[in-house]
Design an enzyme around this catalytic site. Structure first.
Site, PDB file in Angstrom:
ATOM      1  CD  GLU A 209     -27.100  -8.409  20.153  1.00 12.40           C
ATOM      2  OE1 GLU A 209     -26.890  -7.181  20.172  1.00 12.40           O
ATOM      3  OE2 GLU A 209     -26.196  -9.266  20.225  1.00 12.40           O
TER       4      GLU A 209
ATOM      5  CE1 TYR B  20     -21.818  -9.354  26.141  1.00 11.90           C
ATOM      6  CE2 TYR B  20     -21.009 -11.578  26.453  1.00 11.90           C
ATOM      7  CZ  TYR B  20     -21.227 -10.312  26.936  1.00 11.90           C
ATOM      8  OH  TYR B  20     -20.860 -10.018  28.225  1.00 11.90           O
TER       9      TYR B  20
ATOM     10  CB  CYS C 131      -3.536   4.382   6.248  1.00 15.38           C
ATOM     11  SG  CYS C 131      -4.927   3.335   6.646  1.00 15.38           S
TER      12      CYS C 131
ATOM     13  CB  CYS D 265     -11.880  -9.121  18.101  1.00 13.40           C
ATOM     14  SG  CYS D 265     -12.894  -7.887  18.933  1.00 13.40           S
TER      15      CYS D 265
ATOM     16  CB  CYS E 222      -0.913  -0.003   1.230  1.00 12.37           C
ATOM     17  SG  CYS E 222      -1.962   1.453   1.356  1.00 12.37           S
TER      18      CYS E 222
ATOM     19  CG  ASP F  55     -18.234 -13.272  19.107  1.00 18.88           C
ATOM     20  OD1 ASP F  55     -17.274 -12.523  19.416  1.00 18.88           O
ATOM     21  OD2 ASP F  55     -18.559 -13.503  17.936  1.00 18.88           O
TER      22      ASP F  55
ATOM     23  CB  CYS G 114      -2.260  -2.343   7.119  1.00 17.86           C
ATOM     24  SG  CYS G 114      -3.617  -2.931   6.087  1.00 17.86           S
TER      25      CYS G 114
END
Length: 573
Positions: free
Chosen positions: A330, A309, A78, A409, A72, A382, A81
């Site tokens: 949820e 979740y 940016c 995550c 890139c 999650d 990444c």
């Protein structure tokens, strides 16, 4: 001593959680982005805080074998990444080590981390695009935010997003230029367009312009421009969001063209994706991850599986297809409605239940209900990046769930929550700390990263916990009494009193002792400052903590000595 703007040379000894190189320099630890383990670098000191240094690479003197040329043209500017300068196989190793280090440092758990699962493509894998549109220096720019900034870095394409990205950006620029539209000026809080988003649902696109004006000028003309570039089926929405917030969408959507949503299918379960639906950004890795979740749960034919979740219900439906019952929890009403549609469209009415509410409020009730029915319980987690609420953790501990499958995550909050579930961490008075001794409640069966976000510092991780059960039982006959050969109840009582928890020493106790023994008063902020220097928790005195945040004088040597001796008197140090 190191100072701002110093130029230094050093060798990178490791790569940190954010993909930055770590350099040890005269007792300081320097974090330098875009540097790799083993590299000799020259860097400039940007900031010094205590013994922590933040730097910027000036020159890579001796490059590592893993270093490659980024694809890139805006890499490094940016904020997306962070690892394009690293060979892909080495990226996976960095992420595996990051997960392992988080478990060790956060939870004191030395876990075996399996090899990371990667997708089909290192680039062009993302099915979801979100681009801010800004007015900067009199110019409209479309791009991504720079790291830790609200400054937009202009781009013409994004190499980790799908092939249609450049066409969408080019079409938007043409539309805005032809009709004199402006990007969002954060300072003036003015403009026409603040964001454009795209979802790719199996080749059909949902494109949304987020507008500051309810009546955006000629959106139908944008459709014509798009049709010249985009050959896939697409829908165009205009979303009205005039608020001063970092939330992308407002409440008001207007469909300009195309279908309101599109159908997709995974492992035989059909579902629909709308403009506000959550999607995992990498289809290839998502299917591998969900397959691993289902395999980890094992035989679910006589079990209730709670999907905490649960989002729009796709994973809940996949579980329900294999379990006696799956229950999704949820907080977003629209997502629960979509989950109910999935349930009906896949004939899962008798095996799938969707509940609207906060997980920390609903989960304890569901666990108790299912346990009273005599059901075996497994749980899938999650949560968002911040991890689970402590109420959720406590409900899981009380549930005696046979299995807990945790998808995260963010490795640091994952390690924290797993530590609490296993028992290596405890929460006392709102403070999480290492347990002095513990018998593991759960066995950590598997820890495996999934590279959902190639080229970035982020990683998805799957952890499987299995309830620890005794291998066998030993029966022992014990005779209590005070005669020879019997277990003395008096001795038991004596030992219990000796080991009983001592009364908690408060700040008021410390102040009173100092005033009585030394003849002067000390502020709670001074006590907190001394405690902090010993690495002790100080959050049980909110006033003291607030005082420490304000500029004020420090305790005198006489006060410090008195506070230390008092802390020793109460066996705090």
């Amino acid at each position: 001593m190191l100072f701002k703007n110093d130029e230094r040379e050093g060798t990178v000894v490791a790569v940190g959680a954010d993909g930055e190189g770590i350099v040890k320099d005269e007792g300081y630890t320097a974090f330098v982005p875009f540097a790799l383990t083993g590299e000799k670098i020259r860097y400039r000191v940007l900031k010094v805080k205590d013994k922590i240094v933040y730097g910027k690479v000036i020159e890579v003197i001796t490059p590592a074998e893993e270093r490659v040329r980024p694809a890139c043209p805006v890499f490094g500017r940016c904020g997306g990444c962070r690892l394009q300068h690293v060979k892909y196989s080495a990226q996976l190793k960095i992420k595996e080590n990051n997960v392992k280090n988080c478990f060790l440092k956060v939870a004191g758990l030395d876990v075996k981390v399996l090899s990371a699962v990667c997708g089909e493509n290192e680039y062009r894998y993302r099915n979801n695009l979100q681009l801010p549109v800004a007015e900067q220096n009199g110019e409209t720019v479309v791009g991504f935010y720079a790291e830790n900034s609200h400054r937009v870095v202009p781009i013409n394409d994004c190499f980790i997003n799908a092939e249609w990205t450049a066409d969408v950006i080019n079409s938007l620029k043409t539309y805005m230029s032809e009709f004199g539209l402006k990007g969002y000026d954060e300072t003036a809080r003015d403009g026409d367009i603040r964001e454009i988003t795209v979802k790719d649902v199996k080749g059909s696109l949902i494109i949304t312009i987020v507008s500051l004006k309810r009546n955006l000028k000629s959106p139908e003309e944008f459709v014509k421009i798009l049709k010249k570039k985009i050959k896939s089926p697409f829908s165009l929405y205009v979303n009205f969001n005039p608020t001063d917030t970092n939330v992308i969408y407002g409440e008001e959507f207007r469909l300009i063209c195309g279908e309101p949503d599109y159908e997709a299918e995974l492992f035989g379960v059909k579902y629909r994706v709308g403009v506000r639906s959550f999607m995992q950004v990498n289809n290839s890795v998502c299917s591998k991850l969900y397959s691993s979740v289902l395999n980890s749960l094992g035989d679910m034919r006589d079990s209730t599986v709670i999907d905490a979740y649960s989002g729009a219900g796709l994973l809940t439906a996949l579980i329900a297809s294999n379990a006696e019952k799956a229950i999704g929890i949820e907080i977003i009403e629209e997502a629960v409605k979509l989950a109910d549609e999935i349930k009906i469209n896949n004939n899962l009415q008798n095996r799938m239940e969707n509940i609207l509410g906060k997980c920390e409020d609903v989960l304890p009730q569901i666990v108790e209900r299912e346990k009273n029915k005599g059901k075996k319980i497994s749980v899938v987690l999650d949560p968002p990046r911040k991890g689970c609420d402590i109420k959720v953790i406590n409900a899981l501990i009380a549930s005696d769930a046979e299995k807990i499958v945790y998808v995260s995550c963010k490795p640091s909050t994952l390690a924290r929550d797993v530590g609490l579930l296993v028992g290596s961490l405890v929460c006392e008075d709102g403070v999480i700390k290492r347990a002095k001794e513990y018998a593991p409640r759960y066995e950590i069966v598997q820890v495996r990263p999934f590279d959902m976000f190639a080229e970035t510092k982020h990683v998805e991780t799957l952890v499987v916990l299995s309830h620890k059960k005794p291998d066998g039982h030993i029966s022992i006959n014990v005779e209590f009494g005070e005669e020879e050969g019997q277990v003395s109840l008096k001795d038991i009582e004596k030992r219990a009193l000796e080991r009983a928890p001592k009364k908690k020493t408060t700040y008021k106790d410390i102040q009173a002792y100092i005033e009585e023994k030394y003849g002067f008063k000390v502020h709670t902020a001074y006590i907190a400052e001394v405690k902090r220097n010993f690495g002790l928790p100080m959050y049980d005195a909110p006033n003291a903590v607030e005082e420490l945040k304000r500029p004020r004088s420090h305790p005198t040597e006489k006060m410090v000595l008195a506070i230390k001796e008092t802390l020793a008197h109460f066996e705090i140090i």
